[in-house]
Design a protein around this motif. Sequence first.
Motif, PDB file in Angstrom:
ATOM      1  N   GLY A 161       3.930  27.793  47.144  1.00 62.54           N
ATOM      2  CA  GLY A 161       4.725  27.034  46.193  1.00 62.54           C
ATOM      3  C   GLY A 161       6.219  27.296  46.268  1.00 62.54           C
ATOM      4  N   GLY A 162       6.621  28.165  47.181  1.00 57.40           N
ATOM      5  CA  GLY A 162       8.028  28.521  47.246  1.00 57.40           C
ATOM      6  C   GLY A 162       8.902  27.540  47.983  1.00 57.40           C
ATOM      7  N   SER A 163       8.284  26.625  48.695  1.00 60.67           N
ATOM      8  CA  SER A 163       9.042  25.661  49.479  1.00 60.67           C
ATOM      9  C   SER A 163       8.479  24.264  49.266  1.00 60.67           C
ATOM     10  N   THR A 164       9.361  23.339  48.957  1.00 63.46           N
ATOM     11  CA  THR A 164       8.952  21.943  48.801  1.00 63.46           C
ATOM     12  C   THR A 164       9.801  21.071  49.712  1.00 63.46           C
ATOM     13  N   SER A 165       9.300  19.912  50.003  1.00 62.64           N
ATOM     14  CA  SER A 165      10.046  18.953  50.806  1.00 62.64           C
ATOM     15  C   SER A 165       9.745  17.555  50.301  1.00 62.64           C
ATOM     16  N   SER A 166      10.642  16.638  50.588  1.00 63.43           N
ATOM     17  CA  SER A 166      10.448  15.252  50.180  1.00 63.43           C
ATOM     18  C   SER A 166      11.160  14.332  51.148  1.00 63.43           C
ATOM     19  N   SER A 167      10.711  13.113  51.195  1.00 68.61           N
ATOM     20  CA  SER A 167      11.342  12.140  52.082  1.00 68.61           C
ATOM     21  C   SER A 167      12.658  11.661  51.474  1.00 68.61           C
TER      22      SER A 167
END
Length: 124
Positions: free
Chosen positions: A54-60
């Motif tokens: 849960g420490g890293s998120t990404s999105s377009s």
Amino acid sequence: VQLQASGGGLVQAGGSLRLSCAVSGPTASSRGVSWFRRAPGKEREFVGGISRGGGSTSSSDSVKGRFTASRDNAKNMVYLQMNNLRPEDTALYYCGVSVTRLGVRKVENEIDYWGQGTQVTVSS
């Protein structure tokens, strides 16, 4: 590995929805989870994702600043919070996991398991 997506619905432009993905299986809860969507007449595209811890998120780029992935590993749940929805966000949304590759997968053919999809419809 099983994934079950839920939380879709009909919302007006500017509104919000939170999608949920229940993840089960011997390794799925320790994997990054990706969200994709497929709009009518278009190919399935990456929307966002979150690392196993849960420490890293990404999105377009199309949803950056509006959509955020999160997870609760104690409940084996992954979420996609969608704010400021637009009519062009209308699509069938899927969660997916790779058990052969680490991290959030952004390419459709790298996903090994998919949830069944949940429909999001945004009216103008």
